[in-house]
Design an enzyme around this catalytic site. Structure first.
Site, PDB file in Angstrom:
ATOM      1  N   GLY A  34       0.827  -1.194   0.000  1.00 54.42           N
ATOM      2  CA  GLY A  34       0.000   0.000   0.000  1.00 54.42           C
ATOM      3  C   GLY A  34       0.862   1.244   0.000  1.00 54.42           C
ATOM      4  O   GLY A  34       2.016   1.223  -0.432  1.00 54.42           O
ATOM      5  N   SER A  35       0.300   2.333   0.510  1.00 56.32           N
ATOM      6  CA  SER A  35       0.996   3.614   0.472  1.00 56.32           C
ATOM      7  C   SER A  35       2.104   3.668   1.513  1.00 56.32           C
ATOM      8  O   SER A  35       2.099   2.934   2.508  1.00 56.32           O
ATOM      9  CB  SER A  35       0.007   4.752   0.727  1.00 56.32           C
ATOM     10  OG  SER A  35      -0.418   4.753   2.083  1.00 56.32           O
ATOM     11  N   GLU A  95       5.732  -3.263   0.774  1.00 53.41           N
ATOM     12  CA  GLU A  95       5.862  -2.798  -0.607  1.00 53.41           C
ATOM     13  C   GLU A  95       5.002  -1.550  -0.711  1.00 53.41           C
ATOM     14  O   GLU A  95       3.773  -1.612  -0.643  1.00 53.41           O
ATOM     15  CB  GLU A  95       5.406  -3.888  -1.572  1.00 53.41           C
ATOM     16  CG  GLU A  95       5.864  -3.645  -3.005  1.00 53.41           C
ATOM     17  CD  GLU A  95       4.920  -2.738  -3.736  1.00 53.41           C
ATOM     18  OE1 GLU A  95       5.225  -1.521  -3.811  1.00 53.41           O
ATOM     19  OE2 GLU A  95       3.888  -3.213  -4.217  1.00 53.41           O
ATOM     20  N   CYS A 135       2.078  -0.009  -8.804  1.00 51.48           N
ATOM     21  CA  CYS A 135       3.220   0.639  -8.163  1.00 51.48           C
ATOM     22  C   CYS A 135       4.427   0.736  -9.086  1.00 51.48           C
ATOM     23  O   CYS A 135       5.339   1.524  -8.837  1.00 51.48           O
ATOM     24  CB  CYS A 135       3.591  -0.100  -6.885  1.00 51.48           C
ATOM     25  SG  CYS A 135       3.775  -1.872  -7.107  1.00 51.48           S
TER      26      CYS A 135
END
Length: 494
Positions: A238-239, A258, A292
């Site tokens: 995620g962020s 990640e 991403c």
């Protein structure tokens, strides 16, 4: 449960919480409105505090049962699940299209990767072992034999994102099970039914109920799971901001994070420009750029810049935008209107600062027309931040060493692309680029699920891929046998 989640028709499906072997559907739910259909397509039953407590208690009991399964038994479950995923490929892709606006062609590709991930995880389950240590090579080790093996950590947490909810869940859950663990899954609120369907598919394939539980909810649910002392390892995608919150909640636990990126691709003067333009156009807008490692910044040598920009803009113009359920559609919806507006706004900001929008720059609801922004300023948000949407910047460069430094001038470092046939440049880029992976004669947006994947800097740490995740999901246990030697027990004469 799987048939209920994958049934056709206009009715919304309910994604239950799976707690202590039981799917719970009664209770508070949160609706998911499809970004293309603009109607409720699924509802997620929200986990309560009691559900979290019960899930952790059940996981403590279930961890031992899962650990006692042989690697062969775990592998067989995963191989059956791979076959089942391919058999239900179209149904699963349809569910992804409804919940996320992801074109079915992309959804089918994701389910193909789910099957691959299950098969790879099965193979890695069969490879788990240990070693005999050469302890007798030093005087104090003479007369002793030492062994190691990799043991399950026990309980893991998998927190998954919306952009690839099926395959990223497959990576986390399959690797955890291959290692002999039980897993607590916190799915993304944007894809509750697709996530629950992957779990249900595994259960139908023979995954024991002790091996997985599913808890839908907001950040409080994820925080409670991460903070639980029973948990041995956490995998989060995620962020960067949420990843930092996960790390704070987790404390001293194993983490695989990640956390995204703003991936760069370099096109050198010796590159096949037509091929580079075609590849970047396909890779920059698949899943509406919500990856991403999606192509975000393309740096092209000034001598080929105009040629690339023209070719790239033409290739982008060929992409079909429309209903994600139509097999011909290349670009569906983004996850919601807010995300789409962010992309359009950032492109407009860059244009105001002197950039040129050669195509796109508009949205229809949650659907962003594929956008190309030429020569934005270096400090534009479109360049500096993670766009995570259907916009690509194209910028000229003059010197290779300088463009490598420009690519590195980022808080992120996940993956990069490079188009060249010069082995010296390839070696230099591999050595100097501050990224976890480099794709040569391809864009940043390429991944093999059996190859280590992860980043540096604010892109996180750890590597996602079954073999490397199993290392994080296991602990090395050592056995020392005193007075028993495989290597001889005669002392030295010194």
């Amino acid at each position: 449960m799987l048939d209920n989640l994958l049934r056709g028709g206009p009715e919304a499906v309910t994604a239950g919480c799976l707690v202590a072997g039981e799917w719970l559907t009664e209770g508070a739910t949160v609706d998911r409105v499809g970004p293309w259909t603009r109607r409720v397509v699924s509802a997620a039953r929200q986990a309560s505090d009691d559900d979290v407590r019960n899930a952790l208690a059940y996981a403590r009991r279930g961890a031992r049962a899962v650990a006692r399964m042989s690697p062969a038994a775990r592998a067989e479950v995963l191989e059956r699940a791979a076959d089942a995923a391919l058999a239900r490929r179209d149904d699963l892709a349809r569910l992804l299209a409804l919940e996320l606006g992801k074109p079915v062609k992309d959804g089918r590709g994701e389910i193909d990767r789910v099957a691959d991930t299950f098969v790879v995880s099965a193979a890695e389950a069969r490879r788990i072992g240990g070693e005999v240590l050469p302890v007798a090579g030093w005087p104090r080790g003479v007369g002793t034999t030492a062994f190691t093996y990799r043991a399950p950590v026990g309980i893991t947490v998998a927190i998954t994102p919306f952009n690839a909810p099926a395959n990223l869940l497959a990576h986390k859950l399959a690797a955890s099970f291959a290692a002999g663990n039980t897993t607590l899954v916190k799915p993304p609120p944007q894809a509750p039914a697709a996530s629950a369907a992957i779990v249900a598919l595994l259960l139908d394939a023979g995954l024991p109920p002790e091996a997985v539980q599913v808890l839908h909810g907001d950040g409080r649910v994820g925080g409670a799971l991460c903070a639980a002392p029973e948990v041995g390892a956490i995998s989060f995608t995620g962020s960067a901001a949420t990843g930092a919150a996960v790390a704070r909640a987790a404390g001293a636990k194993r983490l695989v994070l990640e956390l995204g990126g703003n991936a760069a691709t370099i096109v050198c003067e010796d590159a096949d420009v037509a091929a580079a333009a075609r590849i970047c156009a396909a890779a920059g807008y698949s899943n509406s750029g919500q990856s991403c490692i999606s192509v975000q910044r393309v740096y092209v040598h000034r001598s080929r810049y105009d040629e690339f920009l023209d070719s790239f803009t033409r290739e982008v113009g060929k992409l079909s935008v429309g209903d994600p359920l139509d097999p011909a559609t290349d670009i569906g919806s983004m996850v919601d209107d807010e995300a789409a507006e962010r992309v359009v706004a950032w492109a407009a900001e860059a244009a105001t600062a002197g950039a040129t929008i050669t195509t796109g720059g508009r949205r229809d609801g949650a659907t962003v027309l594929p956008t190309v922004v030429a020569a934005p300023p270096a400090d534009a948000r479109l360049v500096r931040e993670e766009v995570f949407g259907a916009a690509v910047s194209v910028l000229p460069y003059d010197d290779f060493d300088h463009v490598v430094a420009v690519c590195n001038d980022s808080r992120y470092g996940l993956q990069a692309g490079l188009f060249t046939h010069d082995v010296r440049r390839i070696t230099t880029a591999w050595r100097e680029l501050e990224v976890g992976g480099l794709v040569v004669n391809g864009s940043s947006n390429f991944r093999l699920d059996h190859v280590p994947f992860g980043g540096v800097k604010d892109s996180g740490f750890g590597r996602e891929s079954p073999r490397w995740m199993i290392d994080d999901y296991t602990v090395v246990k050592t056995l020392l046998l005193r007075g028993i030697s495989l290597f001889g027990d005669q002392e030295g004469t010194r």
